[in-house]
Design an enzyme around this catalytic site. Structure first.
Site, PDB file in Angstrom:
ATOM      1  N   GLY A  38       1.097  -1.330  -0.058  1.00 21.05           N
ATOM      2  CA  GLY A  38      -0.031  -0.185  -0.088  1.00 21.05           C
ATOM      3  C   GLY A  38       0.905   1.475  -0.137  1.00 21.05           C
ATOM      4  N   GLY A  40       0.428   4.218   1.469  1.00 23.91           N
ATOM      5  CA  GLY A  40       0.678   4.772   1.904  1.00 23.91           C
ATOM      6  C   GLY A  40       1.522   4.342   3.739  1.00 23.91           C
ATOM      7  CG  ASN A  42       5.152   0.529   0.541  1.00 21.24           C
ATOM      8  OD1 ASN A  42       4.082  -0.811   1.570  1.00 21.24           O
ATOM      9  ND2 ASN A  42       4.587   0.236  -0.904  1.00 21.24           N
ATOM     10  CG  ASN A 178       6.742   6.929 -12.023  1.00 23.39           C
ATOM     11  OD1 ASN A 178       5.493   7.607 -12.679  1.00 23.39           O
ATOM     12  ND2 ASN A 178       5.669   6.252 -11.715  1.00 23.39           N
ATOM     13  CB  THR A 214      10.953   9.520  -8.567  1.00 20.58           C
ATOM     14  OG1 THR A 214       9.877   8.869  -9.043  1.00 20.58           O
ATOM     15  CG2 THR A 214      11.050  10.394  -7.498  1.00 20.58           C
ATOM     16  CG  ASP A 246       5.624   3.123  -2.607  1.00 20.84           C
ATOM     17  OD1 ASP A 246       4.921   4.752  -2.299  1.00 20.84           O
ATOM     18  OD2 ASP A 246       4.572   2.562  -2.225  1.00 20.84           O
ATOM     19  CB  SER A 276      13.818  -0.013  -1.959  1.00 15.92           C
ATOM     20  OG  SER A 276      13.806   0.418  -3.105  1.00 15.92           O
ATOM     21  CB  SER A 285      13.430  -3.231  -0.417  1.00 12.59           C
ATOM     22  OG  SER A 285      12.094  -2.304  -0.820  1.00 12.59           O
TER      23      SER A 285
HETATM   24  O1  RIB Z   1       4.016   1.490  -4.526  1.00  7.87           O
HETATM   25  C1  RIB Z   1       3.188  -0.021  -4.450  1.00  7.87           C
HETATM   26  C2  RIB Z   1       2.659  -0.535  -4.007  1.00  7.87           C
HETATM   27  O2  RIB Z   1       1.466  -0.200  -4.408  1.00  7.87           O
HETATM   28  C3  RIB Z   1       2.375  -1.673  -3.130  1.00  7.87           C
HETATM   29  O3  RIB Z   1       2.682  -1.661  -2.026  1.00  7.87           O
HETATM   30  C4  RIB Z   1       1.207  -1.753  -4.070  1.00  7.87           C
HETATM   31  O4  RIB Z   1       0.239  -2.211  -2.322  1.00  7.87           O
HETATM   32  C5  RIB Z   1      -0.017  -0.678  -4.230  1.00  7.87           C
HETATM   33  O5  RIB Z   1      -0.672   0.094  -3.296  1.00  7.87           O
END
Ligand code: RIB
Length: 300
Positions: A38, A40, A42, A178, A214, A246, A276, A285
């Site tokens: 996710g 957020g 992450n 990106n 990025t 992330d 990562s 990671s």
């Molecule tokens: O940016 C990577 C993320 O995008 C993954 O972890 C996945 O859950 C999606 O949200």
């Protein structure tokens, strides 16, 4: 006070594949893992792993995936007191294919992430934050409400990319995107470096304070109304690029809040994202500060 992340919490169902299957084709894959993800969550975990104070605002369902994610965030040092549980709803999941060269393809099922409302976000929490991180895996109305309240201290990551209200950009503190996201946001090509700068400048003209592109193996480009700065990425062997953006954002945010130094944050974030991609998974990671510092001689 620290960093607030208003965003998604997913479980990543990751399959390692030798190549993308064709339509109608069955392929034997090389591995499978269930991992925390996710955008957020992450970003929040990257902040916490680097020693930053971070509060997560989001939603999970009342299922095993959700409980695992909540426990994982807590264990990583993220304050989850503003994460709500939606009864009878599934938690967010992402189906991820990772190819041999580390590239990924991601399909998200929002689940409880789609139920994060503006009312879920405590205004006092936003007012006390040093920086607020937002992505686009929660409803646009919630993103809009947070930006309307505290745009100058928002770092907005328009991912997965979707149409953005130009009003969000006026007075927005930071936008990190990106190449693909930048191209879609601006309607401009971003293949060449001068094109990246031109597209980023367009967002600056629309009112964003700092735009960062990025660029994967090409590092990152920072553009403001006064200057342009490019940071090269170290050369690495990528095994899994999932969550690299992330990692960049979490590290950039934590370093910026801790030091107030935009350029130091940019350099460290490029480095952190590069490491990562040499490790599998998103949150799995992300190094802690000591491990990152221990990578001596690792550019840029
Ligand atoms: O940016 C990577 C993320 O995008 C993954 O972890 C996945 O859950 C999606 O949200």
């Amino acid at each position: 006070m620290g960093i607030v992340v208003v965003g998604s919490i997913n479980t990543d169902l990751v399959t390692i594949t030798p190549r993308w299957p064709e339509a109608g084709e069955t392929l034997l894959a090389d591995g499978f893992a269930v991992l925390p993800g996710g955008k957020g969550a992450n970003q929040a975990v990257a902040v916490a792993r680097l020693g930053g104070s971070v509060q997560m605002v989001g939603r999970i369902g009342d299922d095993g995936f959700g409980r695992d994610r909540l426990n994982g965030l807590r264990a990583a040092g993220v304050d989850v007191s503003h994460v709500r549980i939606s009864p009878g709803v599934a938690s967010g999941v992402a189906t991820i294919l990772v190819e041999a060269n580390g590239e990924n393809r991601i399909l998200c099922v929002s689940g409880a992430n789609a139920l994060v409302t503006p009312e879920d976000v405590d205004p006092a929490l936003l007012d006390a934050a040093d920086l607020v991180l937002l992505q686009l895996e929660i409803p646009a109305a919630t993103v809009a409400a947070v930006i309307a309240r505290c745009g100058a201290k928002v770092l907005f990551n328009p991912a997965p990319v979707a149409p953005v209200d130009p009003a969000w950009l006026r007075g927005l503190g930071y936008l990190v995107a990106n190449r693909i996201e930048l191209a879609q946001l601006t309607g401009r090509p971003t293949g060449r470096m001068d094109e990246v700068v031109a597209a980023a400048r367009r967002l600056v003209r629309q009112g964003v304070g700092v735009v960062i592109a990025t660029l994967g193996a090409d590092g990152a480009m920072l553009v403001t109304s006064e200057r342009v700065a490019h940071v090269e990425a170290p050369v690495v062997q990528a095994v899994d690029t999932t969550g690299a953006g992330d990692a960049f954002i979490g590290c950039f945010a934590q370093t910026l809040v801790a030091t107030g130094d935009l350029d130091a944050a940019l350099v460290r974030a490029v480095r952190y994202a590069a490491v990562s991609v040499t490790r599998r998974g998103a949150q799995d990671s992300y190094l802690d500060a000591a491990a990152l510092a221990g990578l001596e001689g690792f550019g840029p």
